[in-house]
Design a protein around this motif. Structure first.
Motif, PDB file in Angstrom:
ATOM      1  N   ARG A 120      -4.400   3.199   0.273  1.00  0.00           N
ATOM      2  CA  ARG A 120      -4.292   3.074   1.723  1.00  0.00           C
ATOM      3  C   ARG A 120      -2.947   3.604   2.208  1.00  0.00           C
ATOM      4  NH1 ARG A 120      -3.342  -2.007   3.301  1.00  0.00           N
ATOM      5  NH2 ARG A 120      -4.692  -2.131   5.111  1.00  0.00           N
ATOM      6  N   SER A 128       0.828  -1.214   0.000  1.00  0.00           N
ATOM      7  CA  SER A 128       0.000   0.000   0.000  1.00  0.00           C
ATOM      8  C   SER A 128       0.860   1.261   0.000  1.00  0.00           C
ATOM      9  CB  SER A 128      -0.931  -0.005   1.214  1.00  0.00           C
ATOM     10  OG  SER A 128      -1.817  -1.105   1.154  1.00  0.00           O
ATOM     11  N   GLY A 160       1.034  -7.482  -2.495  1.00  0.00           N
ATOM     12  CA  GLY A 160      -0.208  -6.717  -2.496  1.00  0.00           C
ATOM     13  C   GLY A 160      -1.397  -7.462  -3.058  1.00  0.00           C
ATOM     14  N   SER A 199      -9.514   2.241  -2.511  1.00  0.00           N
ATOM     15  CA  SER A 199      -8.406   1.285  -2.661  1.00  0.00           C
ATOM     16  C   SER A 199      -7.055   1.817  -2.185  1.00  0.00           C
ATOM     17  CB  SER A 199      -8.288   0.829  -4.117  1.00  0.00           C
ATOM     18  OG  SER A 199      -7.803   1.857  -4.931  1.00  0.00           O
TER      19      SER A 199
END
Length: 333
Positions: A104, A64, A201, A102
């Protein structure tokens, strides 16, 4: 030694260090790793410590924070514009299609900034914090390290349209993705190497659903996706619903930064369309995928170089921009 020889030697040396220099250098200012050596010597240790704590709590945070830096740099350059909340005349980039629901890691950046402000007030930019955090995240996941050129300043604005238009999308064609990279001064080697960040991820069902059911608008799945893998994906990514269901981008070593991303692509098991097109739509990128799949060290080395190059996209330096007191808002004067 003559004066002309001295100049020749100087420019020869410069040829070997282009990555530290700003593309948009203003009055001779440039980025360099020792920027905070005297003004805030503990800055990098603070970033490292907070990132390590965040990743230990949530392994997904490594990817992220890496993505946060990428989405910052592709819009107005690496200037922390992505960190701004909406306020006054600013419409936040967090609302854009690539970022909404989405992107972060904002709280981690806030925590780093708060700790650094206590140590060295009004000194370290949010843009530099994002760049260092991306490097530290990569290292924590087992990836390469690199010296991060520093000295960026923070923007006083954001660009929602830039975020919607500049950031490569999972369903973009290969040519569109390459064009978006080239507009930032990055080439096909950078594109293939930086795509390797998908070795860690997750992706949401909504970002690859069309591959499972309607890749070309004819109701047919993507022929370039391994069919047994597609069947497995359909169990948790139905035709409708489940948009936010998460899937690991690299199903072999999902939290380890390595070259399995490329091996998966060679096996027709790249999760996103933008991953698989690296193999199917360009001879040059196909060769690079094969090279990185065979040689992990080569991939890690090129990834580090391309990250430095990406981090050098149009930084604000000198008197441009500001050092924000809080990363989410511009300073009030």
């Amino acid at each position: 030694m003559t004066l002309s020889m001295s100049f020749l030697m100087f420019f020869s040396i410069l040829a070997f260090v282009p990555l530290c220099f700003s593309h948009n250098a203003n009055g001779g200012y440039y980025l360099y790793p020792q920027f905070y050596e005297h003004s805030c010597p503990g800055a990098q240790e603070i970033v490292k410590s907070v990132v390590a704590k965040a990743v230990a709590k949530d392994a997904r945070m490594a990817a992220s924070l890496l993505r946060l830096h990428f989405h910052d740099c592709f819009v107005k350059g690496c200037d922390a514009s992505v960190l701004l909340d909406s306020s006054g005349t600013i419409i936040s980039e967090k609302r854009s299609n690539p970022n909404r629901d989405s992107l972060r890691g904002f709280e981690v950046i806030d925590e780093i900034k708060s700790a650094i402000e206590k140590e060295c007030p009004h000194t370290v930019s949010c843009a530099d914090i994002a760049a260092i955090a991306a490097r530290d995240s990569t290292v924590l996941a087992g990836g390469p390290s690199w010296e991060v050129p520093l000295g960026r300043r923070d923007s006083r604005g954001a660009s929602l349209s830039g975020s919607n238009n500049n950031i490569p999308a999972p369903n973009n064609t290969f040519q569109t993705i390459l064009t978006k990279f080239k507009l930032q001064g990055l080439n096909i080697v950078d594109l293939v190497a930086l795509s390797g960040s998908h070795t860690i991820g997750n992706a949401r069902c909504t970002s690859f659903r069309q591959r499972l059911y309607n890749q070309s608008g004819n109701g047919q799945p993507d022929y370039s996706l391994d069919q047994s893998y597609a069947t497995q994906l359909r169990t948790r990514c139905p035709r409708s619903g489940g948009d936010q269901n998460l899937f690991v981008l690299d199903f072999v070593t999902p939290t380890k930064f390595d070259n399995f991303y490329y091996k998966n692509i060679l096996a027709s098991k790249g999760l996103l369309s933008s991953d698989q097109v690296l193999l199917t739509k360009s001879e040059a990128s196909m060769e690079l995928v094969k090279k990185y799949a065979m040689n992990n060290e080569l991939f890690l080395e090129q990834f580090a170089k391309s990250m430095v190059k990406m981090g050098n996209i149009s930084p604000l330096t000198g008197s441009r921009g500001e050092i924000r007191n809080r990363c989410r808002t511009i300073n009030k004067y």
